[in-house]
Design a protein around this motif. Structure first.
Motif, PDB file in Angstrom:
ATOM      1  N   PRO A   1      80.958 -71.824  30.426  1.00  0.00           N
ATOM      2  CA  PRO A   1      81.928 -72.865  31.543  1.00  0.00           C
ATOM      3  C   PRO A   1      82.967 -73.817  31.114  1.00  0.00           C
ATOM      4  CG  PRO A   1      79.815 -73.357  31.663  1.00  0.00           C
ATOM      5  CD  PRO A   1      79.540 -72.018  30.469  1.00  0.00           C
TER       6      PRO A   1
ATOM      7  N   THR B   1      73.867 -68.982  36.494  1.00  0.00           N
ATOM      8  CA  THR B   1      74.299 -69.930  37.263  1.00  0.00           C
ATOM      9  C   THR B   1      74.245 -69.202  38.395  1.00  0.00           C
ATOM     10  OG1 THR B   1      75.892 -70.617  36.353  1.00  0.00           O
ATOM     11  CG2 THR B   1      74.286 -71.684  35.320  1.00  0.00           C
ATOM     12  N   ASP B   2      74.530 -70.507  39.274  1.00  0.00           N
ATOM     13  CA  ASP B   2      75.656 -69.570  40.622  1.00  0.00           C
ATOM     14  C   ASP B   2      77.060 -69.526  40.740  1.00  0.00           C
ATOM     15  OD1 ASP B   2      73.228 -70.203  42.150  1.00  0.00           O
ATOM     16  OD2 ASP B   2      73.576 -72.449  42.897  1.00  0.00           O
ATOM     17  N   ASP B   3      76.944 -70.155  39.783  1.00  0.00           N
ATOM     18  CA  ASP B   3      78.971 -70.232  39.589  1.00  0.00           C
ATOM     19  C   ASP B   3      79.447 -68.764  38.613  1.00  0.00           C
ATOM     20  OD1 ASP B   3      79.349 -72.586  40.824  1.00  0.00           O
ATOM     21  OD2 ASP B   3      79.572 -73.349  38.485  1.00  0.00           O
TER      22      ASP B   3
ATOM     23  N   ASP C   1      78.513 -65.756  40.895  1.00  0.00           N
ATOM     24  CA  ASP C   1      79.562 -66.209  41.939  1.00  0.00           C
ATOM     25  C   ASP C   1      81.283 -65.516  41.326  1.00  0.00           C
ATOM     26  OD1 ASP C   1      78.440 -66.951  44.512  1.00  0.00           O
ATOM     27  OD2 ASP C   1      79.205 -69.187  43.366  1.00  0.00           O
ATOM     28  N   LEU C   2      81.127 -65.450  39.615  1.00  0.00           N
ATOM     29  CA  LEU C   2      82.070 -64.561  39.091  1.00  0.00           C
ATOM     30  C   LEU C   2      81.830 -63.463  38.788  1.00  0.00           C
ATOM     31  CD1 LEU C   2      84.947 -65.400  37.488  1.00  0.00           C
ATOM     32  CD2 LEU C   2      83.032 -65.565  35.535  1.00  0.00           C
TER      33      LEU C   2
END
Length: 248
Positions: A47, A80-82, A85-86
């Motif tokens: 992140p 993670t959701d991020d 999505d990536l």
């Protein structure tokens, strides 16, 4: 069986990020590695983007698609959701799910499959639906029940954490013990139908014994040791040295 080599570009990116300059170029060194025979490229975006940046990912994807269509892109990370999505945007051939906190310096342990089986199963299913192979980071503990649970998530592979093995670089007896534990875990995984990857602190010196003990090893992803050698031998020659160590 040929053990494939995926070059981890995180250390290259970390060196680049020391300055607000575009060199060393992550994609250029990735190109050199693939031209020298590497089978793929690995990144572990975090992140805080302290090494690989999110902006690197489309460029690496395009490099492989445009110039090396037979190579694979492997993206590692905590789901993670991020992160999910990536990877759904980039569509790597392989996603390696690791259990470490995003703030950790590096991955240093595998999943506790007894605790997280129910958490991982829908994530693996989600990625499988998008056509991405899923590999789960696993401790070399020889636990057959644990790897059976990894298999039941729907994952195709585990990646054996080889950090303890690599850490015994100056103690041959302990390295031999660690190697045998890796082998037992790999054998248990193969028994239930999982393919086996490996990564962390692998070198030209310790790769041949690993491949000899696990002759069906599908892939190794190597960053730190390979990048260190590249400072001495250059990226292309270093990739050739690591390919030879893998038995290619």
């Amino acid at each position: 069986m040929t053990t494939k080599l995926s070059v981890n570009l995180n250390a290259v990116a970390m060196l680049r990020n020391r300055r607000d300059l575009p060199w060393p170029s992550v994609t250029h060194l990735g190109r050199i590695a693939l031209e020298a025979g590497a089978h793929g490229l690995t990144v572990h975006p975090r992140p805080d983007q302290r090494h690989i940046r999110f902006s690197d990912l489309p460029e690496i994807r395009a490099l492989i698609d445009d110039s090396f269509p037979g190579a694979e892109f492997n993206i590692e990370g905590y789901p993670t959701d991020d992160f999910l999505d990536l990877v759904e945007r980039i569509e790597p051939e392989q996603v390696t799910l690791v259990p470490d906190d995003p703030s950790q310096a590096t991955s240093d342990h595998g999943w506790d499959f007894r605790k997280v089986h129910n958490q991982l199963s829908p994530i693996v299913e989600r990625l499988n639906r998008r056509g991405m192979r899923v590999s789960l980071f696993a401790d070399p503990d020889g636990d057959a029940d644990s790897v059976a649970l990894a298999k039941s998530t729907g994952a195709a592979r585990i990646e054996l954490y080889t950090g303890p093995y690599g850490g015994y670089h100056d103690d041959s007896a302990e390295a031999s013990n660690a190697l045998e534990m890796l082998g037992k875990t790999a054998d248990a995984a193969r028994e239930v139908g999982l393919e086996v990857n490996a990564g962390h602190d692998l070198t030209v010196a310790n790769l041949p014994p690993l491949v000899h003990r696990i002759p069906y090893l599908a892939e190794v992803s190597i960053g730190h040791g390979l990048t260190a050698d590249a400072l001495e031998f250059g990226m292309a020659e270093t990739v050739r040295r690591f390919l030879k160590a893998c038995g290619n």
